[in-house]
Design a protein around this motif. Structure first.
Motif, PDB file in Angstrom:
ATOM      1  N   ALA A  82       0.827  -1.210   0.000  1.00 44.69           N
ATOM      2  CA  ALA A  82       0.000   0.000   0.000  1.00 44.69           C
ATOM      3  C   ALA A  82       0.858   1.255   0.000  1.00 44.69           C
ATOM      4  O   ALA A  82       0.502   2.261  -0.629  1.00 44.69           O
ATOM      5  N   ALA A  83       1.993   1.208   0.711  1.00 42.04           N
ATOM      6  CA  ALA A  83       2.879   2.374   0.751  1.00 42.04           C
ATOM      7  C   ALA A  83       3.435   2.708  -0.627  1.00 42.04           C
ATOM      8  O   ALA A  83       3.803   3.857  -0.891  1.00 42.04           O
ATOM      9  N   ARG A  84       3.484   1.731  -1.524  1.00 45.03           N
ATOM     10  CA  ARG A  84       4.038   1.947  -2.860  1.00 45.03           C
ATOM     11  C   ARG A  84       2.971   1.865  -3.949  1.00 45.03           C
ATOM     12  O   ARG A  84       3.293   1.987  -5.142  1.00 45.03           O
ATOM     13  N   SER A  85       1.719   1.666  -3.555  1.00 37.12           N
ATOM     14  CA  SER A  85       0.673   1.371  -4.531  1.00 37.12           C
ATOM     15  C   SER A  85       0.425   2.520  -5.505  1.00 37.12           C
ATOM     16  O   SER A  85       0.007   2.289  -6.635  1.00 37.12           O
ATOM     17  N   ARG A  86       0.671   3.765  -5.097  1.00 41.61           N
ATOM     18  CA  ARG A  86       0.406   4.913  -5.971  1.00 41.61           C
ATOM     19  C   ARG A  86       1.685   5.665  -6.329  1.00 41.61           C
ATOM     20  O   ARG A  86       1.644   6.847  -6.664  1.00 41.61           O
ATOM     21  N   GLY A 130       3.424   5.413  -8.873  1.00 44.29           N
ATOM     22  CA  GLY A 130       3.432   5.823 -10.263  1.00 44.29           C
ATOM     23  C   GLY A 130       2.837   7.205 -10.487  1.00 44.29           C
ATOM     24  O   GLY A 130       3.077   7.829 -11.530  1.00 44.29           O
ATOM     25  N   GLU A 131       2.041   7.694  -9.521  1.00 43.37           N
ATOM     26  CA  GLU A 131       1.435   9.016  -9.643  1.00 43.37           C
ATOM     27  C   GLU A 131       2.300  10.112  -9.039  1.00 43.37           C
ATOM     28  O   GLU A 131       1.955  11.301  -9.137  1.00 43.37           O
ATOM     29  N   LEU A 132       3.405   9.731  -8.397  1.00 46.37           N
ATOM     30  CA  LEU A 132       4.210  10.717  -7.682  1.00 46.37           C
ATOM     31  C   LEU A 132       4.809  11.766  -8.599  1.00 46.37           C
ATOM     32  O   LEU A 132       4.807  12.956  -8.283  1.00 46.37           O
ATOM     33  N   THR A 133       5.346  11.328  -9.744  1.00 52.93           N
ATOM     34  CA  THR A 133       6.063  12.266 -10.620  1.00 52.93           C
ATOM     35  C   THR A 133       5.190  13.433 -11.031  1.00 52.93           C
ATOM     36  O   THR A 133       5.563  14.606 -10.866  1.00 52.93           O
ATOM     37  N   ASP A 134       4.008  13.156 -11.578  1.00 56.22           N
ATOM     38  CA  ASP A 134       3.125  14.236 -12.029  1.00 56.22           C
ATOM     39  C   ASP A 134       2.630  15.075 -10.858  1.00 56.22           C
ATOM     40  O   ASP A 134       2.555  16.311 -10.955  1.00 56.22           O
ATOM     41  N   ALA A 135       2.267  14.416  -9.746  1.00 56.98           N
ATOM     42  CA  ALA A 135       1.752  15.154  -8.592  1.00 56.98           C
ATOM     43  C   ALA A 135       2.817  16.085  -8.012  1.00 56.98           C
ATOM     44  O   ALA A 135       2.536  17.238  -7.667  1.00 56.98           O
ATOM     45  N   LEU A 136       4.047  15.589  -7.912  1.00 54.05           N
ATOM     46  CA  LEU A 136       5.121  16.424  -7.380  1.00 54.05           C
ATOM     47  C   LEU A 136       5.430  17.577  -8.326  1.00 54.05           C
ATOM     48  O   LEU A 136       5.707  18.700  -7.878  1.00 54.05           O
TER      49      LEU A 136
END
Length: 570
Positions: free
Chosen positions: A419-423, A425-431
């Motif tokens: 769960a800690a790594r489940s999203r 893949g969305e980090l780059t755009d969100a950051l």
């Protein structure tokens, strides 16, 4: 005298609801077999509760040659069941009914087509004669398994030769340890043993049952051939039938067993001791065949830790730590963006307050923020994260998952770490969006002092222009040999020269002073941008990393609470 308080009992409906929810929560986390079994128990319980509760379905189960059919005939006072030396004798379950009215839907649900009405005072009893559980015919064994999982009361018929056989203890009796309240064990054919061996065999059988978690289950020695012990067994069945509670006790035991199976999948494998039941030898004077070997005795199952009391699951506090925030900030290019904010402020300040004679050169340079496409919060052109930065983020994510799952048993711990790594893949755009939004303040409204400094600079230009024009007029008059205009002086310096040189010097001094203020303002805006970026990164980490981790921990806590309630604890 203060009497001890009785422990409240959880209603069966609540336990079934808790089991169904626990199975849903365990989906994808625990073994599918345990989850499917729990759902099957809920479905079976729902079906049984809708059928006759005035009838109690009692099954006679046992191995080949144990005498089930003879006992069936002895209890029913009929010759309904065929008894013979050819094995297996019973191929399909048949039923003897005492008070058949209203039992049809229940027998249809049990899928027992062979039904015989019997006269007697045991109204509500449905006695089933099952095929042999060790039959060489696979359909027979499946029939036994199906009905053993569905009937209200189980009577296990054992014989002196195979009463300790692992086939019955390991496959049936031990897994039904929670069904002790709806189970009876009879040792048939005691007439074939010497009188002095009957008690020893019964005591040994009780020991085997106790080792399998069935301590306290009624154990009777009977002989279907001579009738010894049959009245006692009939009386015991009559008492169970008259209470009309065997069906609910059976369902409660099914729920507890399914809940325990779900909880058993949550324990750490390496925490289970490999305890086995020590081999015992039979009493030396017990006259039994040589086929009964100590190896056939059931082994003890590893103990399963009980689930925590309701509301007692202590979950760790999960938050974005400094290492995670720092790794995300580095990977998102925050240092470069913050430096661009400072440079952009200096660039715009110089363009607004620099010496007008040379400031136009500054306008030819691109704005650092606009060059990185950070000015409007759009997709930025910040440099991509390096391999080292990606590795640092990955390590930080693993650390968060490991810390959150440290006190959670497997396989839930694995689910928490996932769960800690489940999203991720969305980090780059969100950051990227967060950094762009946090740094876009670098192109906000210009400070008021820029306008004042700019006005002062234009005044210096005006002074320079006035001095230059004045000097040109004097030069032209002198060139044309016209009378010179009176020229005031400052000391010995004429005013036109003072205006020209003084304006130039003042413009340079003002520009230099404005650069100092621009550098200070750039640093201040950079600090604000860094603070806003950290806050935004922490928010992104909370949404994409911490929230899924907390949700998974909360799911585990809810699962533990539901399992505990399904087991009957409050």
């Amino acid at each position: 005298m203060k009497l001890p308080r009785r422990k409240a009992e959880v209603p069966l409906d609540d336990r079934l609801e808790a089991l169904a929810e626990a199975a849903d929560l365990a989906e994808g986390r625990l073994g599918q077999e345990a989850v499917d079994h729990a759902r099957a128990v809920v479905a079976r319980a729902g079906a049984r509760r809708g059928l006759s509760v005035e009838h109690t379905a009692v099954a006679l189960a046992g191995a080949t040659g144990s005498g089930k059919s003879s006992l069936f005939n002895a209890l029913s006072g009929t010759e309904l069941a065929a008894v013979g030396v050819t094995r297996p004798t019973t191929a399909k379950a048949q039923a003897a009914l005492w008070g058949a009215g209203g039992s049809g839907p229940l027998l249809d649900w049990l899928d027992v087509p062979l039904r015989h009405a019997v006269e007697g005072d045991a109204s509500g009893l449905i006695l089933l004669d099952l095929p042999d559980h060790d039959s060489i015919e696979l359909p027979h064994r499946r029939e036994v398994d199906r009905l053993v999982a569905a009937v209200d009361l189980l009577v296990w018929v054992l014989d002196p030769q195979k009463y300790a056989d692992a086939a019955v203890h390991e496959r049936y009796l031990r897994p039904l340890a929670r069904h002790r309240d709806v189970m009876v064990v009879v040792l048939n054919q005691v007439d074939r043993l010497p009188e002095r061996s009957v008690k020893r065999c019964l005591d040994d059988l009780r020991g085997l049952l106790a080792a399998g978690g069935l301590e306290g289950v009624p154990v009777l020695g009977i002989s279907a051939r001579t009738g010894e012990g049959v009245p006692e067994l009939r009386a015991l069945l009559d008492r169970q039938v008259s209470r009309r509670r065997a069906w609910s006790s059976r369902l409660a035991a099914d729920v507890a067993s399914a809940a325990a199976a779900l909880w058993a999948d949550t324990r750490p494998p390496d925490a289970l001791p490999s305890a086995t039941r020590p081999r015992e030898s039979l009493p030396p004077d017990t006259l039994l065949p040589d086929t009964l070997l100590p190896d056939a005795r059931p082994r003890e199952s590893p103990p399963v830790a009980a689930p925590p009391a309701p509301g007692q699951v202590a979950l760790p506090e999960v938050a974005a730590n400094r290492a995670l925030t720092r790794a995300l900030a580095q990977a998102a290019g925050v240092p470069a963006a913050v430096e661009a904010v400072a440079k952009s402020h200096r660039h715009r300040s110089i363009a607004a307050t620099g010496w007008p004679v040379t400031r136009w050169l500054r306008r030819l340079r691109p704005d650092p923020l606009r060059r990185l496409h950070l000015a409007k919060g759009a997709r930025s052109s910040l440099p991509a994260a390096t391999a080292v930065q990606v590795s640092a983020v990955d390590t930080a994510l693993r650390d968060v998952g490991a810390a959150a799952s440290a006190s959670v048993p497997e396989p839930w711990a694995t689910a928490v770490r996932h769960a800690a790594r489940s999203r991720s893949g969305e980090l780059t755009d969100a950051l990227d969006r967060t950094v762009a939004a946090a740094t876009s303040g670098g192109v906000s409204r210009a400070p008021r002092w820029w306008r004042a400094a700019g006005t002062a600079q234009w005044l210096t230009v005006a002074a320079m222009a006035a001095g230059a024009i004045w000097l040109l007029v004097r030069f032209a008059l002198n060139y044309l040999m016209l009378p010179e205009l009176p020229t005031p002086t400052v000391g010995r310096a004429p005013w036109p020269t003072v205006l020209l040189l003084g304006g130039a010097l003042a413009g340079v001094l003002i520009a230099a002073l404005c650069r100092v203020f621009a550098w200070i303002g750039g640093r201040r805006r950079a600090r604000r941008a860094a603070k806003a970026s950290r806050a935004g990164i922490e928010e992104v980490a909370g949404e994409l990393i911490i929230a899924p981790t907390r949700d998974e921990l909360a799911r585990y806590a809810r699962f533990a609470d539901r399992v505990t309630r399904a087991l009957g604890s409050v």
